[in-house]
Design an enzyme around this catalytic site. Sequence first.
Site, PDB file in Angstrom:
ATOM      1  N   LEU A 202       9.668 -21.057  -4.677  1.00 29.99           N
ATOM      2  CA  LEU A 202       8.880 -20.050  -4.315  1.00 29.99           C
ATOM      3  C   LEU A 202       7.697 -19.585  -5.397  1.00 29.99           C
ATOM      4  O   LEU A 202       7.760 -19.506  -6.345  1.00 29.99           O
ATOM      5  CB  LEU A 202       9.588 -18.740  -4.952  1.00 29.99           C
ATOM      6  CG  LEU A 202       8.972 -17.449  -4.096  1.00 29.99           C
ATOM      7  CD1 LEU A 202       9.120 -17.371  -2.596  1.00 29.99           C
ATOM      8  CD2 LEU A 202       9.358 -15.910  -4.229  1.00 29.99           C
TER       9      LEU A 202
ATOM     10  N   TRP B  34       3.123   8.227  -2.548  1.00 22.08           N
ATOM     11  CA  TRP B  34       4.708   7.855  -3.283  1.00 22.08           C
ATOM     12  C   TRP B  34       3.940   9.013  -4.420  1.00 22.08           C
ATOM     13  O   TRP B  34       5.069  10.032  -4.448  1.00 22.08           O
ATOM     14  CB  TRP B  34       4.857   6.777  -3.764  1.00 22.08           C
ATOM     15  CG  TRP B  34       6.433   6.671  -4.081  1.00 22.08           C
ATOM     16  CD1 TRP B  34       7.385   6.733  -2.974  1.00 22.08           C
ATOM     17  CD2 TRP B  34       7.345   7.278  -5.070  1.00 22.08           C
ATOM     18  NE1 TRP B  34       8.978   6.477  -3.891  1.00 22.08           N
ATOM     19  CE2 TRP B  34       8.352   6.854  -5.281  1.00 22.08           C
ATOM     20  CE3 TRP B  34       6.456   7.237  -6.735  1.00 22.08           C
ATOM     21  CZ2 TRP B  34       9.659   6.967  -6.158  1.00 22.08           C
ATOM     22  CZ3 TRP B  34       7.184   7.380  -7.479  1.00 22.08           C
ATOM     23  CH2 TRP B  34       8.663   6.937  -7.330  1.00 22.08           C
TER      24      TRP B  34
ATOM     25  N   HIS C 256       2.645   3.361  -8.720  1.00 22.62           N
ATOM     26  CA  HIS C 256       2.567   1.983  -9.361  1.00 22.62           C
ATOM     27  C   HIS C 256       3.842   0.828  -9.964  1.00 22.62           C
ATOM     28  O   HIS C 256       4.235   0.248  -9.467  1.00 22.62           O
ATOM     29  CB  HIS C 256       0.770   1.450  -9.416  1.00 22.62           C
ATOM     30  CG  HIS C 256       0.088   1.895  -8.851  1.00 22.62           C
ATOM     31  ND1 HIS C 256      -0.375   1.532  -7.683  1.00 22.62           N
ATOM     32  CD2 HIS C 256      -1.301   2.660  -9.639  1.00 22.62           C
ATOM     33  CE1 HIS C 256      -1.710   2.228  -7.508  1.00 22.62           C
ATOM     34  NE2 HIS C 256      -2.125   2.853  -8.541  1.00 22.62           N
TER      35      HIS C 256
ATOM     36  N   ASP D 100       0.878  -1.346  -0.123  1.00 20.84           N
ATOM     37  CA  ASP D 100      -0.517  -0.556  -0.142  1.00 20.84           C
ATOM     38  C   ASP D 100       0.587   0.869   0.147  1.00 20.84           C
ATOM     39  O   ASP D 100       1.853   0.977   0.379  1.00 20.84           O
ATOM     40  CB  ASP D 100      -0.869  -0.153   1.281  1.00 20.84           C
ATOM     41  CG  ASP D 100      -1.667   0.771   1.190  1.00 20.84           C
ATOM     42  OD1 ASP D 100      -2.202   1.903  -0.105  1.00 20.84           O
ATOM     43  OD2 ASP D 100      -2.447   1.020   1.724  1.00 20.84           O
TER      44      ASP D 100
HETATM   45  C1  IPE Z   1      -5.419  -2.514  -0.296  1.00 19.94           C
HETATM   46  O1  IPE Z   1      -5.374  -1.623  -0.093  1.00 19.94           O
HETATM   47  C2  IPE Z   1      -5.750  -3.433  -1.159  1.00 19.94           C
HETATM   48  C3  IPE Z   1      -4.390  -3.590  -2.406  1.00 19.94           C
HETATM   49  C4  IPE Z   1      -3.143  -3.033  -1.249  1.00 19.94           C
HETATM   50  C5  IPE Z   1      -4.210  -3.347  -3.293  1.00 19.94           C
HETATM   51  P1  IPE Z   1      -6.565  -0.224  -0.622  1.00 19.94           P
HETATM   52  O2  IPE Z   1      -5.322   1.173  -0.853  1.00 19.94           O
HETATM   53  O3  IPE Z   1      -6.967  -0.627  -1.430  1.00 19.94           O
HETATM   54  O4  IPE Z   1      -6.803  -0.344   0.974  1.00 19.94           O
HETATM   55  P2  IPE Z   1      -7.977   0.638   1.568  1.00 19.94           P
HETATM   56  O5  IPE Z   1      -9.065   1.205   1.337  1.00 19.94           O
HETATM   57  O6  IPE Z   1      -6.874   1.987   2.299  1.00 19.94           O
HETATM   58  O7  IPE Z   1      -8.147   0.400   2.901  1.00 19.94           O
HETATM   59  C1  IPE Z   2      -1.588   0.541  -3.401  1.00 19.96           C
HETATM   60  O1  IPE Z   2      -1.175   1.592  -3.344  1.00 19.96           O
HETATM   61  C2  IPE Z   2      -1.853   0.182  -4.882  1.00 19.96           C
HETATM   62  C3  IPE Z   2      -3.460  -1.013  -4.754  1.00 19.96           C
HETATM   63  C4  IPE Z   2      -4.327  -0.324  -3.900  1.00 19.96           C
HETATM   64  C5  IPE Z   2      -3.775  -0.914  -6.264  1.00 19.96           C
HETATM   65  P1  IPE Z   2      -2.614   2.602  -3.130  1.00 19.96           P
HETATM   66  O2  IPE Z   2      -2.987   2.610  -4.862  1.00 19.96           O
HETATM   67  O3  IPE Z   2      -3.708   2.151  -2.837  1.00 19.96           O
HETATM   68  O4  IPE Z   2      -2.118   3.708  -2.685  1.00 19.96           O
HETATM   69  P2  IPE Z   2      -2.572   5.412  -1.822  1.00 19.96           P
HETATM   70  O5  IPE Z   2      -3.024   3.635  -0.567  1.00 19.96           O
HETATM   71  O6  IPE Z   2      -3.703   6.217  -2.406  1.00 19.96           O
HETATM   72  O7  IPE Z   2      -1.610   5.895  -1.712  1.00 19.96           O
HETATM   73 MG    MG Z   3      -4.410   2.665  -0.609  1.00 22.41          MG
END
Ligand code: IPE
Ligand code: IPE
Ligand code: MG
Length: 261
Positions: free
Chosen positions: A146, A40, A52, A35
């Site tokens: 793995l 970032w 991403h 996450d």
């Molecule tokens: C959880 O992250 C899902 C993934 C890392 C793929 P999110 O960014 O979607 O989660 P919430 O919305 O902060 O709970």
């Molecule tokens: C996690 O990073 C990746 C996915 C959920 C696909 P986020 O896209 O949730 O990044 P933040 O939480 O908005 O920073």
């Molecule tokens: Mg997130």
Amino acid sequence: MENRPSPSTDQLSDAELATKLDPDLLPKHLAVIMDGNGRWAEARSLPRIAGHREGIKSVREMITLCLELGIQALTIYAFSQENWNRPTTEINALMGLLEHYLSTERNKLIEQGVRFRTIGRTESLPTSALQWVRAAEQETAHLDKLHLTVALSYGGRSEIVDAIRGLVREAQDGKFQPEDIDEALVHHYLYTHDLPDPDLLIRTSGETRISNFLLWQLAYTELYFTPTLWPDFRRRELLLALLEFQRRERRFGRVFSSLSS
Ligand code: IPE
Ligand code: IPE
Ligand code: MG
């Protein structure tokens, strides 16, 4: 002899950190909620997709370090069912990135002996992304250095619903009676039926929630939350998480003999 305190971990190199790990106490199965990619990118005034893209480098480092250390299973949360509610532009960009990753990285995964699999309602993925996923699953099916499991269109509650559907279907076919259902049988119907439960779950970006990940499997998993954003979570960060994991006392509800009596 002079009794010098051991240096704190921030004075140690990555190689020195690695030597501090007890090979017998490594997690067999490591799960990660990756996450913080969006934050970032936003911090650098870049589009979210740049975060991403950078996050993929962290995935590569995790795979390499797991292979080096002999961690047998790595499960990463890449796209939740709830993530379908994001803007279409971001979803399309993520699916494009998944295809790009699989098309460019496939041979490396094979060379490294990585078995690639997905969990989740992957039938919801766009056709071309799904084709890349299925191809990578088939081409790596014989590998076992793995076990890399990528949660895509994944929801922990949906996984439990799907397990219940499977159980009820087979009970109706007369394969077992309701009283035969126990935890081991439920486990058998989960997407992760051939993996042990995770020993350690890491979530980056400072959020301290599970966000619908592996709800059944995390019952006794050690949880490690770090403010580091996923694209910054590299080899050193994982070594520090593993060292912290090795300091934990996993009790599973028991009392240890030194504490009892
Ligand atoms: C959880 O992250 C899902 C993934 C890392 C793929 P999110 O960014 O979607 O989660 P919430 O919305 O902060 O709970
Ligand atoms: C996690 O990073 C990746 C996915 C959920 C696909 P986020 O896209 O949730 O990044 P933040 O939480 O908005 O920073
Ligand atoms: Mg997130």
